[in-house]
Design an enzyme around this catalytic site. Structure first.
Site, PDB file in Angstrom:
ATOM      1  N   ARG A  27       0.924  -1.139   0.048  1.00 46.81           N
ATOM      2  CA  ARG A  27      -0.162  -0.138  -0.152  1.00 46.81           C
ATOM      3  C   ARG A  27       1.051   1.203  -0.099  1.00 46.81           C
ATOM      4  O   ARG A  27       0.406   2.116  -0.625  1.00 46.81           O
ATOM      5  CB  ARG A  27      -0.804   0.141   1.325  1.00 46.81           C
ATOM      6  CG  ARG A  27      -2.098  -0.948   1.301  1.00 46.81           C
ATOM      7  CD  ARG A  27      -2.690  -0.862   2.615  1.00 46.81           C
ATOM      8  NE  ARG A  27      -3.404   0.322   2.643  1.00 46.81           N
ATOM      9  CZ  ARG A  27      -4.913   0.750   2.304  1.00 46.81           C
ATOM     10  NH1 ARG A  27      -5.517  -0.377   1.838  1.00 46.81           N
ATOM     11  NH2 ARG A  27      -5.237   1.927   2.399  1.00 46.81           N
ATOM     12  N   TYR A  81      -1.014 -13.514  -0.411  1.00 44.42           N
ATOM     13  CA  TYR A  81      -0.508 -13.238  -1.442  1.00 44.42           C
ATOM     14  C   TYR A  81       0.956 -12.536  -1.518  1.00 44.42           C
ATOM     15  O   TYR A  81       1.288 -12.045  -0.334  1.00 44.42           O
ATOM     16  CB  TYR A  81      -1.439 -12.266  -2.745  1.00 44.42           C
ATOM     17  CG  TYR A  81      -1.961 -11.095  -2.204  1.00 44.42           C
ATOM     18  CD1 TYR A  81      -0.898 -10.030  -2.188  1.00 44.42           C
ATOM     19  CD2 TYR A  81      -3.028 -11.211  -1.335  1.00 44.42           C
ATOM     20  CE1 TYR A  81      -1.313  -8.765  -1.711  1.00 44.42           C
ATOM     21  CE2 TYR A  81      -3.646  -9.821  -0.961  1.00 44.42           C
ATOM     22  CZ  TYR A  81      -2.645  -8.671  -1.155  1.00 44.42           C
ATOM     23  OH  TYR A  81      -3.028  -7.366  -0.485  1.00 44.42           O
ATOM     24  N   ASP A 131     -14.119   5.102   0.213  1.00 46.01           N
ATOM     25  CA  ASP A 131     -14.967   4.623   1.285  1.00 46.01           C
ATOM     26  C   ASP A 131     -15.698   5.618   1.808  1.00 46.01           C
ATOM     27  O   ASP A 131     -16.740   5.256   2.628  1.00 46.01           O
ATOM     28  CB  ASP A 131     -13.897   4.261   2.087  1.00 46.01           C
ATOM     29  CG  ASP A 131     -13.066   2.602   1.982  1.00 46.01           C
ATOM     30  OD1 ASP A 131     -13.604   2.279   0.790  1.00 46.01           O
ATOM     31  OD2 ASP A 131     -12.380   2.351   2.616  1.00 46.01           O
TER      32      ASP A 131
HETATM   33  C1  FAD Z   1      -6.951  -5.654   5.043  1.00 42.07           C
HETATM   34  C2  FAD Z   1      -7.488  -4.870   3.956  1.00 42.07           C
HETATM   35  C3  FAD Z   1      -7.181  -4.973   2.686  1.00 42.07           C
HETATM   36  C4  FAD Z   1      -7.810  -4.555   1.531  1.00 42.07           C
HETATM   37  N1  FAD Z   1      -7.218  -5.099   0.489  1.00 42.07           N
HETATM   38  C5  FAD Z   1      -7.636  -4.074  -0.567  1.00 42.07           C
HETATM   39  C6  FAD Z   1      -7.193  -4.826  -1.804  1.00 42.07           C
HETATM   40  O1  FAD Z   1      -6.345  -5.741  -2.170  1.00 42.07           O
HETATM   41  N2  FAD Z   1      -7.800  -3.954  -3.123  1.00 42.07           N
HETATM   42  C7  FAD Z   1      -8.595  -2.935  -2.951  1.00 42.07           C
HETATM   43  O2  FAD Z   1      -8.879  -2.569  -3.951  1.00 42.07           O
HETATM   44  N3  FAD Z   1      -9.111  -2.582  -1.722  1.00 42.07           N
HETATM   45  C8  FAD Z   1      -8.714  -3.124  -0.644  1.00 42.07           C
HETATM   46  N4  FAD Z   1      -8.948  -2.696   0.758  1.00 42.07           N
HETATM   47  C9  FAD Z   1      -9.784  -1.340   0.880  1.00 42.07           C
HETATM   48  C10 FAD Z   1      -9.084  -0.021   0.574  1.00 42.07           C
HETATM   49  O3  FAD Z   1      -7.979   0.025   1.201  1.00 42.07           O
HETATM   50  C11 FAD Z   1      -9.823   0.995   0.810  1.00 42.07           C
HETATM   51  O4  FAD Z   1     -11.280   0.657   0.081  1.00 42.07           O
HETATM   52  C12 FAD Z   1      -9.353   2.133   0.251  1.00 42.07           C
HETATM   53  O5  FAD Z   1      -8.022   2.614   0.734  1.00 42.07           O
HETATM   54  C13 FAD Z   1     -10.440   3.358   0.154  1.00 42.07           C
HETATM   55  O6  FAD Z   1      -9.761   4.444  -0.353  1.00 42.07           O
HETATM   56  P1  FAD Z   1     -10.205   5.908   0.294  1.00 42.07           P
HETATM   57  O7  FAD Z   1      -9.139   6.900  -0.371  1.00 42.07           O
HETATM   58  O8  FAD Z   1     -11.520   6.132   0.286  1.00 42.07           O
HETATM   59  O9  FAD Z   1      -9.668   5.728   1.758  1.00 42.07           O
HETATM   60  P2  FAD Z   1      -8.182   5.587   2.454  1.00 42.07           P
HETATM   61  O10 FAD Z   1      -7.290   4.898   1.579  1.00 42.07           O
HETATM   62  O11 FAD Z   1      -8.542   5.016   4.031  1.00 42.07           O
HETATM   63  O12 FAD Z   1      -7.988   7.216   2.727  1.00 42.07           O
HETATM   64  C14 FAD Z   1      -8.490   7.773   3.645  1.00 42.07           C
HETATM   65  C15 FAD Z   1      -7.602   9.130   4.106  1.00 42.07           C
HETATM   66  O13 FAD Z   1      -8.094  10.268   4.721  1.00 42.07           O
HETATM   67  C16 FAD Z   1      -7.412  10.548   5.842  1.00 42.07           C
HETATM   68  N5  FAD Z   1      -8.362  11.180   6.775  1.00 42.07           N
HETATM   69  C17 FAD Z   1      -9.367  10.537   7.470  1.00 42.07           C
HETATM   70  N6  FAD Z   1      -9.871  11.235   8.270  1.00 42.07           N
HETATM   71  C18 FAD Z   1      -9.509  12.615   7.927  1.00 42.07           C
HETATM   72  C19 FAD Z   1      -9.730  14.047   8.364  1.00 42.07           C
HETATM   73  N7  FAD Z   1     -10.629  14.067   9.376  1.00 42.07           N
HETATM   74  N8  FAD Z   1      -8.905  14.869   8.096  1.00 42.07           N
HETATM   75  C20 FAD Z   1      -8.112  14.800   7.030  1.00 42.07           C
HETATM   76  N9  FAD Z   1      -7.616  13.384   6.802  1.00 42.07           N
HETATM   77  C21 FAD Z   1      -8.381  12.502   7.187  1.00 42.07           C
HETATM   78  C22 FAD Z   1      -6.803   9.349   6.338  1.00 42.07           C
HETATM   79  O14 FAD Z   1      -5.693   9.416   7.047  1.00 42.07           O
HETATM   80  C23 FAD Z   1      -6.262   8.728   5.093  1.00 42.07           C
HETATM   81  O15 FAD Z   1      -5.103   8.873   4.568  1.00 42.07           O
HETATM   82  C24 FAD Z   1      -8.429  -3.255   1.876  1.00 42.07           C
HETATM   83  C25 FAD Z   1      -8.893  -2.898   2.959  1.00 42.07           C
HETATM   84  C26 FAD Z   1      -8.591  -3.476   4.178  1.00 42.07           C
HETATM   85  C27 FAD Z   1      -8.756  -3.176   5.529  1.00 42.07           C
END
Ligand code: FAD
Length: 382
Positions: free
Chosen positions: A99, A199, A276
């Site tokens: 990641r 993996y 998310d």
């Molecule tokens: C164990 C595990 C394995 C996974 N494997 C996969 C995979 O193989 N393939 C896949 O597609 N997905 C996978 N996922 C899911 C994937 O990690 C998430 O769906 C993805 O990271 C979502 O992206 P995002 O940007 O929405 O959220 P995130 O990547 O979680 O990013 C959110 C960001 O917002 C920041 N943040 C949060 N609150 C605040 C705030 N109040 N102010 C400022 N910043 C803030 C956080 O610090 C973070 O940097 C996995 C998840 C888990 C738990």
């Protein structure tokens, strides 16, 4: 437009990159002091790879990743491979990587495209009508559009929904094991009420995610340290090869899996949900990040269209809604299929084995809606 992206995760950075390349003035606000991703692997599936390839990140990804060859459903009791389905036959590659490497690569590309990254900025709220972001550290920021990419426990999502998350009755552990020689395959070790996905990662590491059904609650969020012996005890009846991997786990995190309803509306006047924050999915189809990457592309394209901001944002949500709902349902179904017991388990494994022997293309065809989907062709940049 001046666009403020809350959260520099995989979705926020992908969106920032797409929006900056489309000519917007983009700032990303991240609460962490530095982009420091916790040790874990991620699978970038062909649908995510299609977008990253179109953003010219294919070579950088290849340098940081292992190309997956197959997925291997495995009997978790005796270690027998039930089937082997190819992952290297499609138009776009399927990759395993760390990641931290994916985040670093996206952050570099987004900043090179002109996006400004501000760490140490914890978003506390946004005015959804005038597009003003507020921070725990002070000094508000005004924007024409706020992109809420603040992840699973988004604070900004509350502008659109107050629906509570519900515990799925499943807890998960994740660990990375060092110095492992493993073939470029994802193995799904299935046991009654439990499964483990393993993996390989570059550098001789192995990523492991284990899931067990359990009635009592465990906290959400995936950074809670646990005792590796608790993980081993939960899989005490595992096949020797899996037991050996579990024996090598020295550090493990555990968290509870929750179901979050996807809100009906994804936008207000000047705020839009992404990744998310809009549609958290259970991790049984490896899609959360891939869908978030697709979202970033879709949002940038929607903003290029005709009409006012409201109709552009509505179009983005209308395009994304059906696809992410289908992926969420498919991930939920996987949990059920992996955890079968008794006769249902024997029948399902026999069926899977038969497909693997006589018609493996059926597996590929069943996943085509997900993996072969290329949002960049469906919705090209203008
Ligand atoms: C164990 C595990 C394995 C996974 N494997 C996969 C995979 O193989 N393939 C896949 O597609 N997905 C996978 N996922 C899911 C994937 O990690 C998430 O769906 C993805 O990271 C979502 O992206 P995002 O940007 O929405 O959220 P995130 O990547 O979680 O990013 C959110 C960001 O917002 C920041 N943040 C949060 N609150 C605040 C705030 N109040 N102010 C400022 N910043 C803030 C956080 O610090 C973070 O940097 C996995 C998840 C888990 C738990």
């Amino acid at each position: 437009m001046r666009i403020a992206v809350a959260g520099a995760g995989i979705g926020g950075l992908s969106a920032a990159l797409c929006l900056a390349r489309a000519g917007h003035h983009v700032s990303i606000f991240e609460r962490a002091r530095a982009l420091r991703e916790i040790g874990a692997g991620i699978q970038v599936t062909p649908n995510g790879a299609a977008v990253l390839g179109r953003l010219d990140l294919g070579a950088a990804l290849d340098a940081a990743a292992i190309r997956a060859r197959a997925v291997v459903p495995t009997d978790g009791h005796d270690g027998r491979a039930i089937a082997r389905f190819a992952l290297d036959q499609g138009r776009f590659p399927y990759r395993f990587l760390h990641r931290a490497d994916l985040v670093a690569l996206l952050a570099r590309a987004a900043t090179e495209a002109g996006a400004a990254l501000r760490t140490d900025h914890t978003v506390t709220g946004a005015d959804p009508v005038v597009g003003r972001l507020s921070f725990a550290e002070g000094a508000d920021v005004a924007a024409d559009l706020v992109v809420a990419a603040d992840g699973l426990r988004s604070v900004l999502r509350h502008a659109l929904t107050e629906a509570a998350a519900s515990f799925t009755g499943q807890v998960a552990w994740r660990a990375v094991i060092e110095d492992v020689a493993a073939s470029p395959e994802a193995r799904i070790w299935m046991l009654p009420g439990r499964h483990v996905v393993t993996y390989p990662l570059p550098g001789g590491r192995l990523n492991l995610v284990a899931v067990r059904e359990q009635g009592d609650w465990a906290p959400e969020g995936w950074d809670h340290e646990d005792d590796p012996d608790i993980l081993r005890a939960a899989f005490a009846d595992a096949a020797p090869e899996l037991a050996e991997m579990l024996a090598r786990v020295t550090r493990v995190r555990r968290w509870g899996l929750f179901r979050h309803p996807v809100p009906k509306r994804w936008h207000t006047d000047r705020l839009v949900l992404l990744g998310d924050a809009a549609h958290p999915t259970l991790p049984f189809l490896a899609q959360g990040a891939n869908l978030a990457i697709e979202d970033g592309w879709a949002l940038a394209r929607a903003l290029e269209g005709d009409g006012d901001l409201d109709s552009k944002l509505r179009r983005y949500a209308e395009l994304r809604g059906p696809r992410v709902r289908r992926a969420i349902a498919a991930a939920q179904a996987n949990a059920r299929n992996y955890h079968l017991s008794g006769v249902a388990r024997r029948v399902a494994h026999a069926g899977l084995g038969a497909i693997g022997r006589v018609a493996p293309a059926r597996f590929t065809a069943r996943m085509a809606w997900l993996y072969d989907h290329d949002i960049t062709s469906e919705w090209p940049a203008t």
